[in-house]
Scaffold this motif. Structure first.
Motif, PDB file in Angstrom:
ATOM      1  N   THR A   1      -9.928   5.647 -14.370  1.00 52.45           N
ATOM      2  CA  THR A   1      -9.555   5.063 -13.079  1.00 52.45           C
ATOM      3  C   THR A   1      -8.941   6.128 -12.185  1.00 52.45           C
ATOM      4  O   THR A   1      -8.063   6.871 -12.598  1.00 52.45           O
ATOM      5  CB  THR A   1      -8.549   3.906 -13.275  1.00 52.45           C
ATOM      6  N   LEU A   2      -9.421   6.182 -10.939  1.00 57.51           N
ATOM      7  CA  LEU A   2      -8.866   7.088  -9.938  1.00 57.51           C
ATOM      8  C   LEU A   2      -8.123   6.257  -8.901  1.00 57.51           C
ATOM      9  O   LEU A   2      -8.584   5.181  -8.514  1.00 57.51           O
ATOM     10  CB  LEU A   2      -9.972   7.900  -9.266  1.00 57.51           C
ATOM     11  N   ILE A   3      -6.980   6.759  -8.449  1.00 61.18           N
ATOM     12  CA  ILE A   3      -6.167   6.043  -7.471  1.00 61.18           C
ATOM     13  C   ILE A   3      -6.134   6.816  -6.160  1.00 61.18           C
ATOM     14  O   ILE A   3      -5.902   8.025  -6.140  1.00 61.18           O
ATOM     15  CB  ILE A   3      -4.729   5.836  -7.992  1.00 61.18           C
ATOM     16  N   TYR A   4      -6.388   6.103  -5.068  1.00 63.64           N
ATOM     17  CA  TYR A   4      -6.395   6.691  -3.728  1.00 63.64           C
ATOM     18  C   TYR A   4      -5.426   5.917  -2.843  1.00 63.64           C
ATOM     19  O   TYR A   4      -5.333   4.688  -2.933  1.00 63.64           O
ATOM     20  CB  TYR A   4      -7.787   6.607  -3.090  1.00 63.64           C
ATOM     21  N   ASN A   5      -4.737   6.622  -1.953  1.00 68.46           N
ATOM     22  CA  ASN A   5      -3.883   6.004  -0.949  1.00 68.46           C
ATOM     23  C   ASN A   5      -4.383   6.385   0.441  1.00 68.46           C
ATOM     24  O   ASN A   5      -4.443   7.573   0.767  1.00 68.46           O
ATOM     25  CB  ASN A   5      -2.426   6.468  -1.114  1.00 68.46           C
TER      26      ASN A   5
ATOM     27  N   LEU B   1      -0.250  -0.506   9.955  1.00 66.95           N
ATOM     28  CA  LEU B   1      -0.427  -1.198   8.679  1.00 66.95           C
ATOM     29  C   LEU B   1       0.204  -0.399   7.551  1.00 66.95           C
ATOM     30  O   LEU B   1       0.335   0.824   7.635  1.00 66.95           O
ATOM     31  CB  LEU B   1      -1.924  -1.387   8.389  1.00 66.95           C
ATOM     32  N   PRO B   2       0.595  -1.089   6.469  1.00 59.05           N
ATOM     33  CA  PRO B   2       1.099  -0.367   5.300  1.00 59.05           C
ATOM     34  C   PRO B   2      -0.028   0.429   4.648  1.00 59.05           C
ATOM     35  O   PRO B   2      -1.209   0.187   4.902  1.00 59.05           O
ATOM     36  CB  PRO B   2       1.598  -1.482   4.377  1.00 59.05           C
ATOM     37  N   ILE B   3       0.350   1.368   3.805  1.00 53.35           N
ATOM     38  CA  ILE B   3      -0.655   2.164   3.095  1.00 53.35           C
ATOM     39  C   ILE B   3      -1.435   1.266   2.131  1.00 53.35           C
ATOM     40  O   ILE B   3      -0.852   0.466   1.397  1.00 53.35           O
ATOM     41  CB  ILE B   3       0.018   3.315   2.334  1.00 53.35           C
ATOM     42  N   TYR B   4      -2.747   1.405   2.150  1.00 51.73           N
ATOM     43  CA  TYR B   4      -3.604   0.677   1.208  1.00 51.73           C
ATOM     44  C   TYR B   4      -3.863   1.570  -0.006  1.00 51.73           C
ATOM     45  O   TYR B   4      -4.094   2.780   0.128  1.00 51.73           O
ATOM     46  CB  TYR B   4      -4.934   0.306   1.861  1.00 51.73           C
ATOM     47  N   GLN B   5      -3.838   0.953  -1.177  1.00 54.29           N
ATOM     48  CA  GLN B   5      -4.111   1.694  -2.407  1.00 54.29           C
ATOM     49  C   GLN B   5      -5.399   1.163  -3.036  1.00 54.29           C
ATOM     50  O   GLN B   5      -5.634  -0.037  -3.100  1.00 54.29           O
ATOM     51  CB  GLN B   5      -2.957   1.574  -3.392  1.00 54.29           C
ATOM     52  N   PHE B   6      -6.214   2.101  -3.527  1.00 55.72           N
ATOM     53  CA  PHE B   6      -7.521   1.766  -4.096  1.00 55.72           C
ATOM     54  C   PHE B   6      -7.585   2.279  -5.525  1.00 55.72           C
ATOM     55  O   PHE B   6      -7.361   3.464  -5.773  1.00 55.72           O
ATOM     56  CB  PHE B   6      -8.642   2.396  -3.266  1.00 55.72           C
ATOM     57  N   HIS B   7      -7.895   1.370  -6.465  1.00 54.09           N
ATOM     58  CA  HIS B   7      -8.060   1.728  -7.869  1.00 54.09           C
ATOM     59  C   HIS B   7      -9.555   1.733  -8.175  1.00 54.09           C
ATOM     60  O   HIS B   7     -10.191   0.680  -8.227  1.00 54.09           O
ATOM     61  CB  HIS B   7      -7.338   0.731  -8.775  1.00 54.09           C
ATOM     62  N   LEU B   8     -10.092   2.938  -8.372  1.00 54.12           N
ATOM     63  CA  LEU B   8     -11.532   3.116  -8.563  1.00 54.12           C
ATOM     64  C   LEU B   8     -11.817   3.270 -10.049  1.00 54.12           C
ATOM     65  O   LEU B   8     -11.480   4.299 -10.651  1.00 54.12           O
ATOM     66  CB  LEU B   8     -11.993   4.357  -7.794  1.00 54.12           C
ATOM     67  N   LYS B   9     -12.411   2.240 -10.654  1.00 49.59           N
ATOM     68  CA  LYS B   9     -12.765   2.313 -12.069  1.00 49.59           C
ATOM     69  C   LYS B   9     -14.211   2.767 -12.186  1.00 49.59           C
ATOM     70  O   LYS B   9     -15.125   2.101 -11.700  1.00 49.59           O
ATOM     71  CB  LYS B   9     -12.581   0.950 -12.734  1.00 49.59           C
ATOM     72  N   LEU B  10     -14.413   3.900 -12.847  1.00 56.77           N
ATOM     73  CA  LEU B  10     -15.718   4.548 -12.881  1.00 56.77           C
ATOM     74  C   LEU B  10     -16.482   4.234 -14.156  1.00 56.77           C
ATOM     75  O   LEU B  10     -15.895   3.879 -15.178  1.00 56.77           O
ATOM     76  CB  LEU B  10     -15.533   6.063 -12.768  1.00 56.77           C
TER      77      LEU B  10
END
Length: 223
Positions: free
Chosen positions: A13-17, A24-33
């Protein structure tokens, strides 16, 4: 406006902010590969308010491997404003081939605060937003360099319209060497795409205008 922080978690899993908008608040994305060659599925879990609030989950596919994503994590998944509305959208590289890339693109919906898949942009070849013209420019080039297909699109009332196309094709001889290239440039005029220049260029640098105005054809590329 863009804040990125990509890291590996549990080896899959990679995490992006991303800061989608200053309001808007920061959005966080959990990318499961995908972790095997047989598995091409990718899960993108979206969280708002710095990962405290679950927003949505996106399920999609890619032709790229897990290791390719690990090496290029800030390039293969990123945020960019495709529709020029002041909110960053997200794109995921799905195909990399000679002369082009394809992305899965989701546009940010300011009403729902979610990301909606956009098939029109996702079907384009290497779509790049041009913030000076407020258009999306695309490119598809051959490995030889003498052939290309460029297009420019603009949004109108939420729909994407082709504004300009530039197509150059090459005719090779028996030994594979290019004999001449032909270019056709079209522009949208009064709601329809019209040829504004059609011309050919041979190895002796002779240009033949077939239709329209030669200056509209721009430069020829031959290798």
């Amino acid at each position: 406006m863009l804040e990125v922080n990509a890291q590996a978690q549990k080896s899959e899993t990679l995490i992006y902010n991303f800061k989608i908008n200053n309001k808007l608040p920061i959005y966080q994305f959990h990318l499961k590969l995908p972790t095997s060659e047989e598995d091409s599925g990718i899960s993108i879990k979206v969280f708002g308010k710095n990962s405290y609030s679950f927003v949505q989950e996106i399920i999609t596919d890619t032709d790229l491997s897990y290791e390719e994503f690990r090496k290029n994590k800030t390039e293969y998944f990123s945020a960019v404003d495709y529709n020029f509305d002041g909110y960053l959208d997200i794109k995921l590289v799905s195909v990399i081939a000679s002369g082009l890339e394809r992305y899965e693109v989701w546009l940010f919906n300011s009403k729902t605060k979610r990301f909606d898949f956009n098939k029109e942009i996702s079907d384009l070849s290497t779509p790049i937003p041009n913030f000076q013209t407020r258009q999306i420019d695309t490119s598809d080039t051959s490995s030889a360099g003498a052939e290309h297909y460029y297009e420019s699109y603009a949004f109108k009332h939420g729909k994407l319209y082709l504004i300009k196309s530039d197509q150059q094709t090459a005719r090779p001889g028996k030994n594979g060497q290019i004999i001449y290239v032909t270019k056709i440039v079209r522009e949208r005029r009064f709601g329809k795409m019209k040829i504004v220049c059609e011309a050919s260029f041979d190895l002796e640098s002779r240009v033949t205008l077939l239709k329209g105005v030669l200056s509209k054809c721009g430069d020829f590329v031959s290798k």
